[in-house]
Every structure is written in C-alpha cells, then in structure tokens.
Design a protein around this motif. Structure first.
Motif, PDB file in Angstrom:
ATOM      1  N   ILE A   1      -9.934  -1.166   7.431  1.00 41.01           N
ATOM      2  CA  ILE A   1     -10.522  -1.553   6.142  1.00 41.01           C
ATOM      3  C   ILE A   1     -11.950  -2.051   6.358  1.00 41.01           C
ATOM      4  O   ILE A   1     -12.878  -1.659   5.633  1.00 41.01           O
ATOM      5  CB  ILE A   1      -9.653  -2.628   5.456  1.00 41.01           C
ATOM      6  CG1 ILE A   1      -8.321  -2.027   5.002  1.00 41.01           C
ATOM      7  CG2 ILE A   1     -10.391  -3.245   4.259  1.00 41.01           C
ATOM      8  CD1 ILE A   1      -7.259  -3.066   4.675  1.00 41.01           C
TER       9      ILE A   1
ATOM     10  N   HIS B   1      -2.631   9.420   5.645  1.00 36.73           N
ATOM     11  CA  HIS B   1      -3.972   8.870   5.840  1.00 36.73           C
ATOM     12  C   HIS B   1      -4.995   9.720   5.078  1.00 36.73           C
ATOM     13  O   HIS B   1      -4.873  10.946   5.053  1.00 36.73           O
ATOM     14  CB  HIS B   1      -4.302   8.891   7.337  1.00 36.73           C
ATOM     15  CG  HIS B   1      -5.672   8.416   7.673  1.00 36.73           C
ATOM     16  ND1 HIS B   1      -5.983   7.089   7.836  1.00 36.73           N
ATOM     17  CD2 HIS B   1      -6.827   9.110   7.866  1.00 36.73           C
ATOM     18  CE1 HIS B   1      -7.263   6.988   8.118  1.00 36.73           C
ATOM     19  NE2 HIS B   1      -7.801   8.182   8.141  1.00 36.73           N
ATOM     20  N   PRO B   2      -5.960   9.081   4.392  1.00 34.71           N
ATOM     21  CA  PRO B   2      -6.353   7.655   4.454  1.00 34.71           C
ATOM     22  C   PRO B   2      -5.884   6.819   3.268  1.00 34.71           C
ATOM     23  O   PRO B   2      -6.548   5.839   2.931  1.00 34.71           O
ATOM     24  CB  PRO B   2      -7.876   7.757   4.466  1.00 34.71           C
ATOM     25  CG  PRO B   2      -8.156   8.919   3.538  1.00 34.71           C
ATOM     26  CD  PRO B   2      -7.031   9.902   3.780  1.00 34.71           C
ATOM     27  N   ALA B   3      -4.780   7.185   2.628  1.00 34.26           N
ATOM     28  CA  ALA B   3      -4.346   6.465   1.431  1.00 34.26           C
ATOM     29  C   ALA B   3      -4.204   4.972   1.690  1.00 34.26           C
ATOM     30  O   ALA B   3      -4.588   4.142   0.843  1.00 34.26           O
ATOM     31  CB  ALA B   3      -3.014   7.038   0.929  1.00 34.26           C
TER      32      ALA B   3
ATOM     33  N   GLN C   1     -19.494   2.385   4.545  1.00 36.84           N
ATOM     34  CA  GLN C   1     -20.022   2.538   3.191  1.00 36.84           C
ATOM     35  C   GLN C   1     -21.176   1.596   2.901  1.00 36.84           C
ATOM     36  O   GLN C   1     -21.727   1.611   1.789  1.00 36.84           O
ATOM     37  CB  GLN C   1     -18.893   2.302   2.181  1.00 36.84           C
ATOM     38  CG  GLN C   1     -17.737   3.288   2.287  1.00 36.84           C
ATOM     39  CD  GLN C   1     -16.605   2.928   1.356  1.00 36.84           C
ATOM     40  OE1 GLN C   1     -16.773   2.870   0.128  1.00 36.84           O
ATOM     41  NE2 GLN C   1     -15.429   2.660   1.904  1.00 36.84           N
TER      42      GLN C   1
ATOM     43  N   VAL D   1      -9.111  -1.144   0.896  1.00 39.05           N
ATOM     44  CA  VAL D   1     -10.493  -1.274   0.423  1.00 39.05           C
ATOM     45  C   VAL D   1     -10.509  -1.607  -1.066  1.00 39.05           C
ATOM     46  O   VAL D   1     -11.305  -2.449  -1.521  1.00 39.05           O
ATOM     47  CB  VAL D   1     -11.285   0.009   0.714  1.00 39.05           C
ATOM     48  CG1 VAL D   1     -12.634  -0.013  -0.003  1.00 39.05           C
ATOM     49  CG2 VAL D   1     -11.496   0.172   2.222  1.00 39.05           C
ATOM     50  N   ALA D   2      -9.620  -0.989  -1.831  1.00 37.74           N
ATOM     51  CA  ALA D   2      -9.560  -1.249  -3.274  1.00 37.74           C
ATOM     52  C   ALA D   2      -9.217  -2.707  -3.560  1.00 37.74           C
ATOM     53  O   ALA D   2      -9.803  -3.334  -4.459  1.00 37.74           O
ATOM     54  CB  ALA D   2      -8.543  -0.326  -3.931  1.00 37.74           C
TER      55      ALA D   2
ATOM     56  N   GLU E   1      -7.608   3.323   1.903  1.00 37.40           N
ATOM     57  CA  GLU E   1      -8.206   3.303   0.561  1.00 37.40           C
ATOM     58  C   GLU E   1      -7.617   2.181  -0.280  1.00 37.40           C
ATOM     59  O   GLU E   1      -8.350   1.501  -1.024  1.00 37.40           O
ATOM     60  CB  GLU E   1      -7.988   4.648  -0.119  1.00 37.40           C
ATOM     61  CG  GLU E   1      -8.776   5.787   0.507  1.00 37.40           C
ATOM     62  CD  GLU E   1      -8.379   7.150  -0.015  1.00 37.40           C
ATOM     63  OE1 GLU E   1      -9.099   8.124   0.264  1.00 37.40           O
ATOM     64  OE2 GLU E   1      -7.334   7.249  -0.712  1.00 37.40           O
ATOM     65  N   ASP E   2      -6.307   1.953  -0.178  1.00 39.58           N
ATOM     66  CA  ASP E   2      -5.681   0.878  -0.948  1.00 39.58           C
ATOM     67  C   ASP E   2      -6.183  -0.482  -0.487  1.00 39.58           C
ATOM     68  O   ASP E   2      -6.450  -1.380  -1.310  1.00 39.58           O
ATOM     69  CB  ASP E   2      -4.160   0.951  -0.815  1.00 39.58           C
ATOM     70  CG  ASP E   2      -3.550   2.074  -1.648  1.00 39.58           C
ATOM     71  OD1 ASP E   2      -4.296   2.743  -2.387  1.00 39.58           O
ATOM     72  OD2 ASP E   2      -2.323   2.287  -1.547  1.00 39.58           O
TER      73      ASP E   2
ATOM     74  N   SER F   1     -14.182   0.858   7.308  1.00 36.65           N
ATOM     75  CA  SER F   1     -14.498   1.682   6.139  1.00 36.65           C
ATOM     76  C   SER F   1     -15.580   1.029   5.289  1.00 36.65           C
ATOM     77  O   SER F   1     -16.529   1.691   4.841  1.00 36.65           O
ATOM     78  CB  SER F   1     -13.234   1.909   5.303  1.00 36.65           C
ATOM     79  OG  SER F   1     -13.511   2.677   4.151  1.00 36.65           O
TER      80      SER F   1
ATOM     81  N   HIS G   1       2.379   9.651   1.287  1.00 36.24           N
ATOM     82  CA  HIS G   1       0.943   9.434   1.136  1.00 36.24           C
ATOM     83  C   HIS G   1       0.316   9.322   2.528  1.00 36.24           C
ATOM     84  O   HIS G   1       0.289   8.248   3.124  1.00 36.24           O
ATOM     85  CB  HIS G   1       0.674   8.165   0.332  1.00 36.24           C
ATOM     86  CG  HIS G   1       1.324   8.156  -1.011  1.00 36.24           C
ATOM     87  ND1 HIS G   1       0.821   8.859  -2.078  1.00 36.24           N
ATOM     88  CD2 HIS G   1       2.466   7.547  -1.439  1.00 36.24           C
ATOM     89  CE1 HIS G   1       1.610   8.678  -3.125  1.00 36.24           C
ATOM     90  NE2 HIS G   1       2.601   7.889  -2.769  1.00 36.24           N
TER      91      HIS G   1
ATOM     92  N   TYR H   1       0.842  -1.199   0.000  1.00 30.89           N
ATOM     93  CA  TYR H   1       0.000   0.000   0.000  1.00 30.89           C
ATOM     94  C   TYR H   1       0.880   1.252   0.000  1.00 30.89           C
ATOM     95  O   TYR H   1       2.077   1.206   0.341  1.00 30.89           O
ATOM     96  CB  TYR H   1      -0.936  -0.007   1.206  1.00 30.89           C
ATOM     97  CG  TYR H   1      -0.252  -0.157   2.547  1.00 30.89           C
ATOM     98  CD1 TYR H   1       0.372   0.930   3.169  1.00 30.89           C
ATOM     99  CD2 TYR H   1      -0.237  -1.382   3.217  1.00 30.89           C
ATOM    100  CE1 TYR H   1       0.998   0.805   4.395  1.00 30.89           C
ATOM    101  CE2 TYR H   1       0.376  -1.514   4.448  1.00 30.89           C
ATOM    102  CZ  TYR H   1       0.996  -0.425   5.029  1.00 30.89           C
ATOM    103  OH  TYR H   1       1.622  -0.555   6.246  1.00 30.89           O
TER     104      TYR H   1
END
Length: 304
Positions: free
Chosen positions: A161, A122-124, A168, A130-131, A127-128, A164, A120, A114
């Motif tokens: 993760i 937070h929240p990079a 959502q 979750v991706a 986000e990675d 998050s 980079h 990540y």
C-alpha cells in the motif's frame, strides 16, 4: 536492529496450526468456503483485549471493523490488513489481535475486509488498502498519523500500500508495521527449506496454491506491488518488522530489513526465538507476544 526474545510458556498458536495442518492433510479437497471457515479460527489463541469495543463500518468503499480502545487517540489510525494468503482470514479473525495492538499503541485500528483471491486477484487487495488510506486522509486524518500494518500476506499489503502510494506521488503513511510478512512470490526462500520441520503451518505447497490464487498465470511474481522484495524503498516510511525464528518465512523479514536499510530507511527487525508464524496471535496468552507488542508500542511512540 535485530533483537531476540525468549520462548514463552504457552503456544496456543502452534497447537492451532498443528490442528489446521492435520485438517488440510485429512481433507485435501476442502472447498474455499470451508477453508475460510477454518482460518476464521485464527483469533482463538488471542485473549479478548479489555476495554476495547468494536464497530463495523465501510471506509473508502471497503468494509471492516474498527477496534476502539478506551481513551485512544482517534487521530492516530492503524490501517490493518489481515493475513491469510490473500484468500482467507478476515476482520473477524484478526479483530482481537488488532485490538491488542491498538490499545498498546494508544491508537484506533480499522481492520479491512479487502477483496480476496481467487475471486479477486492482485492488485485488488492493494487497491482496497489504498482506497481506505485515501478515505481516511479525506476525512481529515493526517497521513503521517496513519500506520499501515498487517501480518503474513497482510504484512505484504501493509508494505505494498505504501509502495503504491509512493509510485503515485501521494502522501505516505507515517510508519509501516509487518508481522511475519509473506513477500516472496517466487516461493524459493531459504528458510522454506531450513525451517520446514519446525514451522507448524507453512509449507512450499501451501504457498504455491496461494500464489496461484492471487497471481494466476498472468502476473509476474517479481512485480513489486505483489512481491515487495523488489520494491523501491528510497524515501519509504520507518518500518517495524518481526518474525519467528522457527517459521518458514523468517528470511522474508530478514531480506526486507536488509533492502530497506540499504535504501536508508529507518528499519527495525525482531526475530523472536522459538516462535511460530505471526506469534503475536498469542497476545494475552504468552509473555513473548505481550512483550513484543510492548516493544512495538515503544517504537511507535519514539517516532511520534
């Protein structure tokens, strides 16, 4: 549930941490490139797991390494986020540990590279993660067959993760595993003081620098996706948490267990007596680490 294990006969991890601490004391202005090179030695206390192969890949736009034990069920995926204060550590430093765990659980593991702080913030990192989770689901993996797992800052991410995804309204992983999770971004845990003389690596000063790198001066340290001690655990997946009894982050694990349990989550906590931060890195070199991974495998199978 809290259990105790006994001290093993070898602690190569403690020896490595002692060397790192001396290096950081001798070279306080070490640049990030060298800092990351030092922490890529994290794999050294871990034996190479037998009958496990590795493959580099990109999943959901995030690079990483697959750990593929012989005969593993490829429909069971461990989404592994490495530790290192969100700034150091890598799929390389953690592939052997992830391989040991995947082999014991009969699953495959993808260790994420990540995006790291401070480049980079937070929240990079969340986000990675979750991706990657969503890409695995899109590829046909049942969300319930995905486990988010990580150590230290990666243990934070394994939890964040799932939090998050919950925020959502998306499908959640079937379970979460956190090895010695670092959660308290306010840097005021009680065992930061009581275990300072027994932890071979972690200090409040080290954590302070890591927090500054990932949160800067713009992100509140009580933000739940940065500090999961403030997370909402209603409806959260079952979770396995461990820590070493002598490490400074012990109370992070204990507080997480308390809060998850209070929310009705099926939470298991193991505090390993006499053990250092992420003691499972001694896999293959310590009975304590090997017994912990076997205990984790039993827990994993009970939930399937």
């Amino acid at each position: 549930m809290t259990t105790q294990t006994t001290t093993g006969t070898q602690d190569k991890l403690r020896d490595l941490y002692t060397e790192w601490s001396q290096l950081m004391a001798d070279y306080p202005t070490m640049n990030m490139r060298l800092f990351r090179a030092v922490f890529d030695e994290w794999h050294q206390p871990t034996t190479e797991p037998e009958n496990v192969t590795y493959r580099e890949d990109v999943v959901g736009g995030v690079p990483g390494i697959w750990c593929l034990p012989e005969g593993a069920d490829e429909s069971q995926v461990l989404l592994y986020t490495h530790g290192g204060g969100f700034a150091v550590g890598s799929s390389f430093s953690h592939r052997k540990l992830a391989g040991h765990v995947a082999k014991a659980l009969g699953a495959v593991s993808f260790v994420l590279d990540y995006r790291r702080a401070p480049e980079h913030p937070h929240p990079a990192q969340v986000e990675d993660g979750v991706a990657v989770f969503e890409a695995l689901v899109d590829s046909g993996i049942d969300p319930k067959n995905i486990t988010t797992i990580g150590d230290s800052a990666g243990g934070n991410l394994a939890i964040a993760i799932a939090l998050s995804l919950k925020e959502q309204g998306k499908p959640l992983p079937g379970q979460v595993i956190a090895f010695s999770p670092w959660l308290n971004m306010e840097n005021d845990g009680k065992t930061l003081e009581t275990n300072l003389d027994t932890d071979a690596l972690i200090t409040p000063q080290l954590l302070e620098g890591m927090i500054a790198g990932v949160l800067g001066d713009k992100i509140d340290p009580t933000t739940p996706l940065a500090n999961p001690l403030y997370g909402d655990y209603e409806g959260f997946p079952r979770i396995y948490i461990n820590a070493g009894s002598v490490e400074c982050l012990r109370d992070n694990a204990e507080q997480l267990h308390e809060r998850a349990t209070a929310a009705g989550v099926d939470s298991t906590l193991n505090i390993a007596e006499g053990q250092q931060h992420v003691f499972t890195f001694n896999a293959g070199n310590s009975d304590v680490a090997d017994e912990e991974i076997a205990r984790l495998a039993d827990w994993y199978r009970q939930g399937r």
